[in-house]
Write a protein that holds these residues in place. Sequence first.
Motif, PDB file in Angstrom:
ATOM      1  N   SER A 152       5.863   2.345   8.465  1.00 30.23           N
ATOM      2  CA  SER A 152       6.669   2.068   9.654  1.00 30.23           C
ATOM      3  C   SER A 152       5.891   1.289  10.709  1.00 30.23           C
ATOM      4  O   SER A 152       6.474   0.572  11.519  1.00 30.23           O
ATOM      5  CB  SER A 152       7.221   3.363  10.258  1.00 30.23           C
ATOM      6  OG  SER A 152       6.166   4.187  10.699  1.00 30.23           O
ATOM      7  N   GLN A 153       4.556   1.396  10.680  1.00 27.71           N
ATOM      8  CA  GLN A 153       3.744   0.625  11.622  1.00 27.71           C
ATOM      9  C   GLN A 153       3.670  -0.852  11.254  1.00 27.71           C
ATOM     10  O   GLN A 153       3.311  -1.675  12.103  1.00 27.71           O
ATOM     11  CB  GLN A 153       2.314   1.176  11.650  1.00 27.71           C
ATOM     12  CG  GLN A 153       2.139   2.457  12.420  1.00 27.71           C
ATOM     13  CD  GLN A 153       0.683   2.897  12.401  1.00 27.71           C
ATOM     14  OE1 GLN A 153       0.248   3.573  11.473  1.00 27.71           O
ATOM     15  NE2 GLN A 153      -0.077   2.506  13.413  1.00 27.71           N
ATOM     16  N   MET A 154       3.960  -1.179  10.006  1.00 26.34           N
ATOM     17  CA  MET A 154       3.758  -2.542   9.507  1.00 26.34           C
ATOM     18  C   MET A 154       2.301  -2.940   9.779  1.00 26.34           C
ATOM     19  O   MET A 154       1.387  -2.326   9.262  1.00 26.34           O
ATOM     20  CB  MET A 154       4.751  -3.514  10.154  1.00 26.34           C
ATOM     21  CG  MET A 154       6.207  -3.142   9.898  1.00 26.34           C
ATOM     22  SD  MET A 154       6.696  -3.227   8.152  1.00 26.34           S
ATOM     23  CE  MET A 154       6.799  -4.999   7.913  1.00 26.34           C
ATOM     24  N   TYR A 155       2.081  -3.960  10.623  1.00 23.57           N
ATOM     25  CA  TYR A 155       0.713  -4.364  10.958  1.00 23.57           C
ATOM     26  C   TYR A 155       0.428  -4.169  12.457  1.00 23.57           C
ATOM     27  O   TYR A 155      -0.504  -4.748  12.994  1.00 23.57           O
ATOM     28  CB  TYR A 155       0.473  -5.824  10.552  1.00 23.57           C
ATOM     29  CG  TYR A 155       0.554  -6.005   9.062  1.00 23.57           C
ATOM     30  CD1 TYR A 155      -0.506  -5.651   8.233  1.00 23.57           C
ATOM     31  CD2 TYR A 155       1.707  -6.495   8.466  1.00 23.57           C
ATOM     32  CE1 TYR A 155      -0.438  -5.786   6.866  1.00 23.57           C
ATOM     33  CE2 TYR A 155       1.799  -6.639   7.090  1.00 23.57           C
ATOM     34  CZ  TYR A 155       0.722  -6.284   6.295  1.00 23.57           C
ATOM     35  OH  TYR A 155       0.808  -6.414   4.926  1.00 23.57           O
ATOM     36  N   LYS A 156       1.249  -3.330  13.090  1.00 21.42           N
ATOM     37  CA  LYS A 156       1.112  -3.118  14.527  1.00 21.42           C
ATOM     38  C   LYS A 156       0.265  -1.882  14.812  1.00 21.42           C
ATOM     39  O   LYS A 156       0.037  -1.046  13.952  1.00 21.42           O
ATOM     40  CB  LYS A 156       2.504  -2.960  15.156  1.00 21.42           C
ATOM     41  CG  LYS A 156       3.381  -4.199  15.020  1.00 21.42           C
ATOM     42  CD  LYS A 156       4.775  -3.951  15.541  1.00 21.42           C
ATOM     43  CE  LYS A 156       5.674  -5.165  15.339  1.00 21.42           C
ATOM     44  NZ  LYS A 156       7.065  -4.895  15.745  1.00 21.42           N
ATOM     45  N   GLY A 157      -0.169  -1.784  16.058  1.00 23.42           N
ATOM     46  CA  GLY A 157      -0.971  -0.638  16.441  1.00 23.42           C
ATOM     47  C   GLY A 157      -2.341  -0.689  15.781  1.00 23.42           C
ATOM     48  O   GLY A 157      -2.718  -1.675  15.153  1.00 23.42           O
ATOM     49  N   GLU A 158      -3.081   0.388  15.948  1.00 25.87           N
ATOM     50  CA  GLU A 158      -4.441   0.442  15.418  1.00 25.87           C
ATOM     51  C   GLU A 158      -4.470   1.235  14.121  1.00 25.87           C
ATOM     52  O   GLU A 158      -3.820   2.277  14.004  1.00 25.87           O
ATOM     53  CB  GLU A 158      -5.369   1.102  16.447  1.00 25.87           C
ATOM     54  CG  GLU A 158      -6.844   1.038  16.074  1.00 25.87           C
ATOM     55  CD  GLU A 158      -7.736   1.579  17.172  1.00 25.87           C
ATOM     56  OE1 GLU A 158      -8.935   1.809  16.898  1.00 25.87           O
ATOM     57  OE2 GLU A 158      -7.239   1.785  18.299  1.00 25.87           O
ATOM     58  N   ALA A 159      -5.192   0.736  13.130  1.00 23.36           N
ATOM     59  CA  ALA A 159      -5.356   1.476  11.879  1.00 23.36           C
ATOM     60  C   ALA A 159      -6.171   2.740  12.152  1.00 23.36           C
ATOM     61  O   ALA A 159      -7.196   2.702  12.829  1.00 23.36           O
ATOM     62  CB  ALA A 159      -6.061   0.601  10.842  1.00 23.36           C
ATOM     63  N   ASP A 160      -5.709   3.867  11.622  1.00 28.35           N
ATOM     64  CA  ASP A 160      -6.370   5.154  11.846  1.00 28.35           C
ATOM     65  C   ASP A 160      -7.175   5.524  10.598  1.00 28.35           C
ATOM     66  O   ASP A 160      -6.637   6.018   9.616  1.00 28.35           O
ATOM     67  CB  ASP A 160      -5.329   6.232  12.155  1.00 28.35           C
ATOM     68  CG  ASP A 160      -5.958   7.544  12.585  1.00 28.35           C
ATOM     69  OD1 ASP A 160      -7.172   7.724  12.356  1.00 28.35           O
ATOM     70  OD2 ASP A 160      -5.233   8.386  13.153  1.00 28.35           O
ATOM     71  N   TRP A 161      -8.464   5.291  10.679  1.00 33.27           N
ATOM     72  CA  TRP A 161      -9.338   5.546   9.538  1.00 33.27           C
ATOM     73  C   TRP A 161      -9.724   7.015   9.414  1.00 33.27           C
ATOM     74  O   TRP A 161     -10.366   7.403   8.430  1.00 33.27           O
ATOM     75  CB  TRP A 161     -10.596   4.687   9.658  1.00 33.27           C
ATOM     76  CG  TRP A 161     -10.398   3.251   9.283  1.00 33.27           C
ATOM     77  CD1 TRP A 161      -9.444   2.403   9.748  1.00 33.27           C
ATOM     78  CD2 TRP A 161     -11.200   2.483   8.374  1.00 33.27           C
ATOM     79  NE1 TRP A 161      -9.583   1.152   9.193  1.00 33.27           N
ATOM     80  CE2 TRP A 161     -10.659   1.176   8.348  1.00 33.27           C
ATOM     81  CE3 TRP A 161     -12.317   2.768   7.592  1.00 33.27           C
ATOM     82  CZ2 TRP A 161     -11.195   0.156   7.560  1.00 33.27           C
ATOM     83  CZ3 TRP A 161     -12.857   1.761   6.799  1.00 33.27           C
ATOM     84  CH2 TRP A 161     -12.298   0.472   6.780  1.00 33.27           C
ATOM     85  N   SER A 162      -9.361   7.848  10.362  1.00 33.58           N
ATOM     86  CA  SER A 162      -9.719   9.268  10.254  1.00 33.58           C
ATOM     87  C   SER A 162      -9.060   9.894   9.031  1.00 33.58           C
ATOM     88  O   SER A 162      -9.640  10.780   8.380  1.00 33.58           O
ATOM     89  CB  SER A 162      -9.326  10.033  11.524  1.00 33.58           C
ATOM     90  OG  SER A 162      -7.921  10.054  11.692  1.00 33.58           O
ATOM     91  N   TYR A 163      -7.857   9.433   8.708  1.00 27.20           N
ATOM     92  CA  TYR A 163      -7.184   9.936   7.506  1.00 27.20           C
ATOM     93  C   TYR A 163      -7.924   9.488   6.235  1.00 27.20           C
ATOM     94  O   TYR A 163      -7.970  10.227   5.252  1.00 27.20           O
ATOM     95  CB  TYR A 163      -5.743   9.431   7.456  1.00 27.20           C
ATOM     96  CG  TYR A 163      -4.823  10.053   8.476  1.00 27.20           C
ATOM     97  CD1 TYR A 163      -4.260  11.312   8.267  1.00 27.20           C
ATOM     98  CD2 TYR A 163      -4.500   9.374   9.649  1.00 27.20           C
ATOM     99  CE1 TYR A 163      -3.399  11.879   9.199  1.00 27.20           C
ATOM    100  CE2 TYR A 163      -3.647   9.937  10.593  1.00 27.20           C
ATOM    101  CZ  TYR A 163      -3.101  11.187  10.362  1.00 27.20           C
ATOM    102  OH  TYR A 163      -2.249  11.751  11.288  1.00 27.20           O
ATOM    103  N   ILE A 164      -8.470   8.268   6.271  1.00 23.48           N
ATOM    104  CA  ILE A 164      -9.227   7.774   5.116  1.00 23.48           C
ATOM    105  C   ILE A 164     -10.488   8.617   4.938  1.00 23.48           C
ATOM    106  O   ILE A 164     -10.850   9.001   3.817  1.00 23.48           O
ATOM    107  CB  ILE A 164      -9.574   6.288   5.295  1.00 23.48           C
ATOM    108  CG1 ILE A 164      -8.307   5.456   5.592  1.00 23.48           C
ATOM    109  CG2 ILE A 164     -10.292   5.750   4.055  1.00 23.48           C
ATOM    110  CD1 ILE A 164      -8.573   3.999   5.924  1.00 23.48           C
ATOM    111  N   ALA A 165     -11.144   8.936   6.056  1.00 29.93           N
ATOM    112  CA  ALA A 165     -12.327   9.798   5.999  1.00 29.93           C
ATOM    113  C   ALA A 165     -11.975  11.185   5.463  1.00 29.93           C
ATOM    114  O   ALA A 165     -12.753  11.777   4.697  1.00 29.93           O
ATOM    115  CB  ALA A 165     -12.956   9.915   7.383  1.00 29.93           C
TER     116      ALA A 165
END
Length: 326
Positions: A176-189
Amino acid sequence: MVKIGETEIADFPLLLAPMEDVSDPPFRAVCKKNGADLMYTEFISSDGLIRDAAKSLQKLDIYDEERPIGIQIFGDKIDSMRMAAARAEEAAPELVDINYGCPVKKVACKGAGAGILKDIPKMEKMTAEIVKQVKLPVTVKTRLGWDHDSIKIIEVAKRLQGAGIQALTIHGRTRSQMYKGEADWSYIADVKNQQDIHIPIFGNGDIDSPEKALEYKNKFGVDGIMIGRAAIGYPWIFREIKHFFKTGEKLAPPTLDERVDVAVEHLKLSIEWKGERQGILEMRRHYTNYFRGIAHFKPFRTKLVESLDPNELFDTLETVREKFKA
């Protein structure tokens, strides 16, 4: 050393993202020369591949100098994806990658790309079928979830690993964010920190400088970084990141000669691969980025994006070299 299957990539690989209408062989060639460790084709429609559609088949073109490389496929039907994976394997890449991340409406709203994040059991089943179909390693690129309320990326990662994938790239945004806002890498971590996750986890989203690459490498503990939009018209980002990792110092930006040299090489390769007219047309999206920041460049950009004469284009690029020399 990060390995995918039997292929050794690098200690901390920098990956070139599969970008539609961008990550073709000419673009991949200039990124490889500037330090990209692993690249992917543009995503290829599974239905197109099994119908032998010319556009899909051409995207299977890979060349020895760009290895290691993965062929990325997308689709919403399990049987079509399984057959497409077999076709991709025949092109002899190092791996087959599944696109579970494309957010664009015409893909996601048909249940392909990021659309499959609404049906995790189907995602798991499709992945397992593809893994069974091919002998090559299978990898996946996906997003955090369909929207913020449906982020289940840890569950997704564990189920995909269980289905047999050998690496996972996560873009730190929801569909839903498409390419907007900031990518949240905490979930990747969070995925990387799971004790029972043993496959390489690559992070993707918003890496646009050597400083940010090092910060995210240290902060989030991923096994490598995938770079997309920041490489368009700026393939030097790979070498700049590697230099910064090694020395802690920033490389000087590319000289005007380097910018022109890469634009010339890219144009030549584009014409060779796509044919004169199509190669010229597809190169037009790159000129603005190659020469970004040069004052009074607009008249030259206009010539570059309007001409269909290759000789005129090469002459214009050489004129740029002479005109803007310091």
